[in-house]
Design a protein around this motif. Structure first.
Motif, PDB file in Angstrom:
ATOM      1  N   GLY A  27       0.817  -1.207   0.000  1.00 49.20           N
ATOM      2  CA  GLY A  27       0.000   0.000   0.000  1.00 49.20           C
ATOM      3  C   GLY A  27       0.852   1.257   0.000  1.00 49.20           C
ATOM      4  N   ARG A  28       1.931   1.251   0.796  1.00 51.28           N
ATOM      5  CA  ARG A  28       2.831   2.407   0.825  1.00 51.28           C
ATOM      6  C   ARG A  28       3.529   2.590  -0.521  1.00 51.28           C
ATOM      7  NH1 ARG A  28       3.953   0.321   6.040  1.00 51.28           N
ATOM      8  NH2 ARG A  28       5.833  -0.727   5.254  1.00 51.28           N
ATOM      9  N   MET A  29       3.948   1.485  -1.135  1.00 52.44           N
ATOM     10  CA  MET A  29       4.630   1.566  -2.423  1.00 52.44           C
ATOM     11  C   MET A  29       3.731   2.178  -3.494  1.00 52.44           C
ATOM     12  SD  MET A  29       6.462  -2.188  -2.361  1.00 52.44           S
ATOM     13  CE  MET A  29       6.794  -2.196  -4.119  1.00 52.44           C
ATOM     14  N   ARG A  30       2.434   1.894  -3.415  1.00 53.83           N
ATOM     15  CA  ARG A  30       1.504   2.398  -4.427  1.00 53.83           C
ATOM     16  C   ARG A  30       0.905   3.741  -4.027  1.00 53.83           C
ATOM     17  NH1 ARG A  30      -1.030  -3.492  -4.734  1.00 53.83           N
ATOM     18  NH2 ARG A  30      -0.103  -4.263  -6.668  1.00 53.83           N
ATOM     19  N   GLY A  31       1.183   4.204  -2.829  1.00 60.85           N
ATOM     20  CA  GLY A  31       0.603   5.453  -2.371  1.00 60.85           C
ATOM     21  C   GLY A  31      -0.882   5.365  -2.144  1.00 60.85           C
ATOM     22  N   ALA A  32      -1.367   4.159  -1.800  1.00 55.84           N
ATOM     23  CA  ALA A  32      -2.796   3.933  -1.601  1.00 55.84           C
ATOM     24  C   ALA A  32      -3.157   4.174  -0.146  1.00 55.84           C
ATOM     25  CB  ALA A  32      -3.164   2.506  -2.003  1.00 55.84           C
ATOM     26  N   ALA A  33      -3.993   5.183   0.084  1.00 52.81           N
ATOM     27  CA  ALA A  33      -4.378   5.520   1.453  1.00 52.81           C
ATOM     28  C   ALA A  33      -5.691   4.849   1.867  1.00 52.81           C
ATOM     29  CB  ALA A  33      -4.514   7.036   1.586  1.00 52.81           C
ATOM     30  N   ASP A  34      -6.534   4.525   0.898  1.00 52.88           N
ATOM     31  CA  ASP A  34      -7.842   3.939   1.182  1.00 52.88           C
ATOM     32  C   ASP A  34      -7.693   2.439   1.413  1.00 52.88           C
ATOM     33  OD1 ASP A  34     -10.463   3.214   1.406  1.00 52.88           O
ATOM     34  OD2 ASP A  34     -11.020   3.713  -0.656  1.00 52.88           O
ATOM     35  N   THR A  35      -7.935   2.008   2.633  1.00 54.93           N
ATOM     36  CA  THR A  35      -7.787   0.587   2.962  1.00 54.93           C
ATOM     37  C   THR A  35      -9.125  -0.129   3.094  1.00 54.93           C
ATOM     38  OG1 THR A  35      -7.739   1.070   5.343  1.00 54.93           O
ATOM     39  CG2 THR A  35      -5.612   1.022   4.178  1.00 54.93           C
ATOM     40  N   ALA A  36     -10.224   0.592   2.879  1.00 55.09           N
ATOM     41  CA  ALA A  36     -11.547  -0.020   3.082  1.00 55.09           C
ATOM     42  C   ALA A  36     -11.782  -1.176   2.124  1.00 55.09           C
ATOM     43  CB  ALA A  36     -12.638   1.036   2.930  1.00 55.09           C
ATOM     44  N   TYR A  37     -11.434  -0.980   0.847  1.00 63.18           N
ATOM     45  CA  TYR A  37     -11.648  -2.045  -0.132  1.00 63.18           C
ATOM     46  C   TYR A  37     -10.726  -3.221   0.140  1.00 63.18           C
ATOM     47  CZ  TYR A  37     -12.320  -4.411  -4.614  1.00 63.18           C
ATOM     48  OH  TYR A  37     -12.584  -5.336  -5.592  1.00 63.18           O
ATOM     49  N   ARG A  38      -9.501  -2.937   0.546  1.00 66.93           N
ATOM     50  CA  ARG A  38      -8.572  -4.010   0.921  1.00 66.93           C
ATOM     51  C   ARG A  38      -9.167  -4.857   2.032  1.00 66.93           C
ATOM     52  NH1 ARG A  38      -3.801  -2.267   4.562  1.00 66.93           N
ATOM     53  NH2 ARG A  38      -5.547  -2.437   6.034  1.00 66.93           N
ATOM     54  N   ASP A  39      -9.691  -4.203   3.060  1.00 70.30           N
ATOM     55  CA  ASP A  39     -10.266  -4.935   4.187  1.00 70.30           C
ATOM     56  C   ASP A  39     -11.490  -5.747   3.757  1.00 70.30           C
ATOM     57  OD1 ASP A  39      -8.301  -3.826   5.735  1.00 70.30           O
ATOM     58  OD2 ASP A  39      -9.586  -2.242   6.563  1.00 70.30           O
ATOM     59  N   GLU A  40     -12.264  -5.211   2.816  1.00 73.76           N
ATOM     60  CA  GLU A  40     -13.422  -5.952   2.298  1.00 73.76           C
ATOM     61  C   GLU A  40     -12.966  -7.213   1.570  1.00 73.76           C
ATOM     62  OE1 GLU A  40     -16.677  -5.564  -1.296  1.00 73.76           O
ATOM     63  OE2 GLU A  40     -15.955  -3.712  -0.360  1.00 73.76           O
ATOM     64  N   LEU A  41     -11.909  -7.087   0.766  1.00 75.33           N
ATOM     65  CA  LEU A  41     -11.380  -8.252   0.052  1.00 75.33           C
ATOM     66  C   LEU A  41     -10.872  -9.311   1.023  1.00 75.33           C
ATOM     67  CD1 LEU A  41      -9.356  -6.390  -2.739  1.00 75.33           C
ATOM     68  CD2 LEU A  41     -11.463  -7.695  -3.064  1.00 75.33           C
ATOM     69  N   VAL A  42     -10.169  -8.870   2.057  1.00 78.02           N
ATOM     70  CA  VAL A  42      -9.648  -9.801   3.066  1.00 78.02           C
ATOM     71  C   VAL A  42     -10.786 -10.590   3.696  1.00 78.02           C
ATOM     72  CG1 VAL A  42      -8.587  -9.911   5.354  1.00 78.02           C
ATOM     73  CG2 VAL A  42      -7.532  -8.522   3.562  1.00 78.02           C
ATOM     74  N   GLU A  43     -11.873  -9.899   4.013  1.00 77.59           N
ATOM     75  CA  GLU A  43     -13.011 -10.569   4.647  1.00 77.59           C
ATOM     76  C   GLU A  43     -13.701 -11.524   3.681  1.00 77.59           C
ATOM     77  OE1 GLU A  43     -17.196  -9.482   6.977  1.00 77.59           O
ATOM     78  OE2 GLU A  43     -15.807  -7.893   6.387  1.00 77.59           O
ATOM     79  N   ARG A  44     -13.920 -11.073   2.453  1.00 77.92           N
ATOM     80  CA  ARG A  44     -14.654 -11.903   1.491  1.00 77.92           C
ATOM     81  C   ARG A  44     -13.892 -13.162   1.105  1.00 77.92           C
ATOM     82  NH1 ARG A  44     -17.044  -7.907  -3.082  1.00 77.92           N
ATOM     83  NH2 ARG A  44     -17.687  -9.937  -3.954  1.00 77.92           N
ATOM     84  N   LEU A  45     -12.579 -13.079   1.056  1.00 77.75           N
ATOM     85  CA  LEU A  45     -11.770 -14.235   0.676  1.00 77.75           C
ATOM     86  C   LEU A  45     -11.304 -15.051   1.877  1.00 77.75           C
ATOM     87  CD1 LEU A  45      -9.613 -12.609  -2.148  1.00 77.75           C
ATOM     88  CD2 LEU A  45     -11.347 -14.386  -2.459  1.00 77.75           C
ATOM     89  N   GLY A  46     -11.518 -14.527   3.075  1.00 75.62           N
ATOM     90  CA  GLY A  46     -11.077 -15.244   4.265  1.00 75.62           C
ATOM     91  C   GLY A  46      -9.565 -15.330   4.371  1.00 75.62           C
ATOM     92  N   VAL A  47      -8.887 -14.218   4.136  1.00 77.84           N
ATOM     93  CA  VAL A  47      -7.420 -14.195   4.141  1.00 77.84           C
ATOM     94  C   VAL A  47      -6.902 -14.197   5.574  1.00 77.84           C
ATOM     95  CG1 VAL A  47      -5.371 -12.945   3.376  1.00 77.84           C
ATOM     96  CG2 VAL A  47      -7.452 -12.899   1.983  1.00 77.84           C
ATOM     97  N   GLU A  48      -5.902 -15.016   5.820  1.00 76.15           N
ATOM     98  CA  GLU A  48      -5.237 -15.028   7.124  1.00 76.15           C
ATOM     99  C   GLU A  48      -4.143 -13.962   7.108  1.00 76.15           C
ATOM    100  OE1 GLU A  48      -4.333 -18.819   8.965  1.00 76.15           O
ATOM    101  OE2 GLU A  48      -5.378 -19.848   7.346  1.00 76.15           O
ATOM    102  N   THR A  49      -4.315 -12.919   7.906  1.00 77.34           N
ATOM    103  CA  THR A  49      -3.402 -11.782   7.846  1.00 77.34           C
ATOM    104  C   THR A  49      -2.388 -11.747   8.985  1.00 77.34           C
ATOM    105  OG1 THR A  49      -4.964 -10.409   9.107  1.00 77.34           O
ATOM    106  CG2 THR A  49      -5.156 -10.381   6.695  1.00 77.34           C
ATOM    107  N   ASP A  50      -2.554 -12.615  10.010  1.00 78.02           N
ATOM    108  CA  ASP A  50      -1.707 -12.502  11.204  1.00 78.02           C
ATOM    109  C   ASP A  50      -0.635 -13.592  11.286  1.00 78.02           C
ATOM    110  OD1 ASP A  50      -3.493 -14.539  11.559  1.00 78.02           O
ATOM    111  OD2 ASP A  50      -4.098 -13.973  13.594  1.00 78.02           O
ATOM    112  N   ARG A  51      -0.478 -14.392  10.240  1.00 77.85           N
ATOM    113  CA  ARG A  51       0.532 -15.447  10.243  1.00 77.85           C
ATOM    114  C   ARG A  51       1.604 -15.152   9.209  1.00 77.85           C
ATOM    115  NH1 ARG A  51      -2.496 -20.814   9.063  1.00 77.85           N
ATOM    116  NH2 ARG A  51      -0.320 -21.521   8.989  1.00 77.85           N
ATOM    117  N   PRO A  52       2.862 -15.543   9.473  1.00 71.59           N
ATOM    118  CA  PRO A  52       3.912 -15.342   8.466  1.00 71.59           C
ATOM    119  C   PRO A  52       3.561 -16.067   7.166  1.00 71.59           C
ATOM    120  CG  PRO A  52       4.861 -15.957  10.584  1.00 71.59           C
ATOM    121  CD  PRO A  52       3.383 -16.145  10.716  1.00 71.59           C
TER     122      PRO A  52
END
Length: 303
Positions: A103-128
Motif C-alpha cells: 500500500g505504501r509503495m503504491r501510495g494507496a491511502a484507502d484501505t476499506a476495499y482491501r479490508d473488504e477483500l480480506v473478509e470476502r476471501l477469508g485471508v489469514e493476515t496474522d501469520r507469516p
C-alpha cells in the motif's frame, strides 16, 4: 483515437534456441474480461511479461494502458494489478505486513476495499507467509492485485490452490471489477475458470494464437455431447455414418458421442436405436480446446 488497455501486434519473443512466442496479436478493450488460454508452456506467461515490460520483445508492438512498457518511466504500472503464475512473497512477513508495504509503495491511502477483500476471501493476515498453505498465499496475492482498484488487472493462473467456494467468490470479484470499468486479462489452462467470467477468449498453442473470438462464437464451433445407455446390445455403426458426429466411446450398451449442427438428424437415428436413457451436454470450450490442440498448427493463425 484512444488506445485499448492491452494491445499487442505481431509480438514475438525469442530465447535463442528455446521457443518463445511468435506473431501474437491481442486486443483487450476497457471493461472486458479477456480469457487467455493454453496449457503450461504454451506462451501465456511470456506474453504477459512482454505486456508488463518484464521482457523486451524481439519484435512487434505492444501498448499497455496506452504506453510502451519497455520505454520510459513505469509509473503507470501503479494502475496495473498483477498476480503472477509463480507468486513469491516475503516469507517472514505476515499478510498484514505485506498489504501495508504494498500500500505504501503504491501510495494507496484507502484501505476499506482491501479490508473488504480480506473478509470476502477469508485471508489469514496474522501469520507469516511461510506458514500459509498454497491456497492461503494465493488469496494474499489476489488481494494485492485488486486492493488498489487498478485500471488493468492481469491474472496468471489466479485460482491455483483455491477451493470451489473461494473460486466462486473470486469469479464474483472479477465480474464486479469489470462492471466498475476495470479491464481484466485472465490467463489460465483451466477452461472452466475462464469461460465462467470471460466474454472473449484467445487460445495460444506453441507460442502462436490459434483462436480469438467471443466465448459465444467459440462455443458455437464446439460440439455438443450426448451419452446414451441401452437395455440391449447396440451397434454404433449407424451413428458414424452421419456427418458431424464423432463417437467417443462405444460399448455393448453405452455410447458417448459429440455432434455439430442440428440435433434433429442425430435424434432421428438415436430414436431407431431405442435408448433406455439419453443425457445431452451443451457445447463446451473444453472440446474445442482439445480439437485445436489435436490439429496441426497453422502458421500465424487459426487451424
Amino acid at each position: 483515437m484512444t488506445s485499448p488497455p492491452v494491445l499487442a501486434e505481431d509480438l514475438t519473443k525469442s530465447f535463442g534456441s528455446r521457443r518463445g512466442i511468435t506473431g501474437v496479436s491481442l486486443v483487450v478493450e476497457q471493461g472486458q474480461v479477456f480469457g487467455f488460454l493454453g496449457p503450461n508452456g504454451a506462451g501465456k506467461s511470456t506474453t504477459i511479461r512482454c505486456l508488463l515490460g518484464l521482457y523486451r520483445p524481439t519484435s512487434g508492438r505492444v501498448r499497455t494502458l496506452g504506453r510502451d512498457p519497455t520505454h520510459g518511466a513505469a509509473g503507470y504500472l501503479r494502475e496495473v494489478g498483477y498476480l503472477p503464475g509463480e507468486l513469491r512473497l516475503p516469507e517472514a512477513l505476515t499478510g498484514a505486513d505485506v498489504f501495508a508495504r504494498f500500500g505504501r509503495m503504491r501510495g494507496a491511502a484507502d484501505t476499506a476495499y482491501r479490508d473488504e477483500l480480506v473478509e470476502r476471501l477469508g485471508v489469514e493476515t496474522d501469520r507469516p507467509i511461510r506458514s500459509l498453505s498454497k491456497g492461503n498465499k494465493q488469496k494474499v496475492g489476489i488481494v494485492l492485485a485488486l486492493m488498489h482498484r487498478p485500471r488493468l488487472l492481469v491474472l496468471d493462473e489466479p485460482t491455483s490452490g483455491l477451493d470451489p467456494l473461494q473460486q466462486d467468490e473470486f469469479a464474483t470479484l472479477v465480474r464486479e471489477h469489470a462492471a466498475d470499468g476495470g479491464t481484466v486479462l485472465l490467463s489460465s489452462h483451466d477452461l472452466d475458470e475462464v469461460q465462467r467470467v470471460a466474454g472473449r477468449v484467445a487460445i495460444i498453442r506453441e507460442g502462436r494464437i490459434v483462436a480469438d473470438d467471443t466465448v459465444t462464437a467459440l462455443r458455437a464451433d464446439a460440439p455438443d455431447t450426448m451419452e446414451l445407455t441401452f437395455d440391449h446390445d447396440v451397434d454404433a455403426g449407424p451413428l458414424t455414418e452421419l456427418a458431424g458426429i464423432t463417437v467417443l466411446a462405444s460399448g455393448p450398451r453405452r455410447i458417448t458421442l459429440t455432434y455439430t449442427g442440428p440435433a434433429a438428424p442425430v435424434l432421428a437415428v438415436v430414436a431407431r436405436l431405442a435408448p433406455e436413457s439419453l443425457t445431452a451436454h451443451p457445447a463446451d470450450l473444453d472440446e474445442l480446446f482439445r480439437r485445436l490442440y489435436d490439429d496441426a498448427p497453422t502458421p500465424g493463425g487459426r487451424p
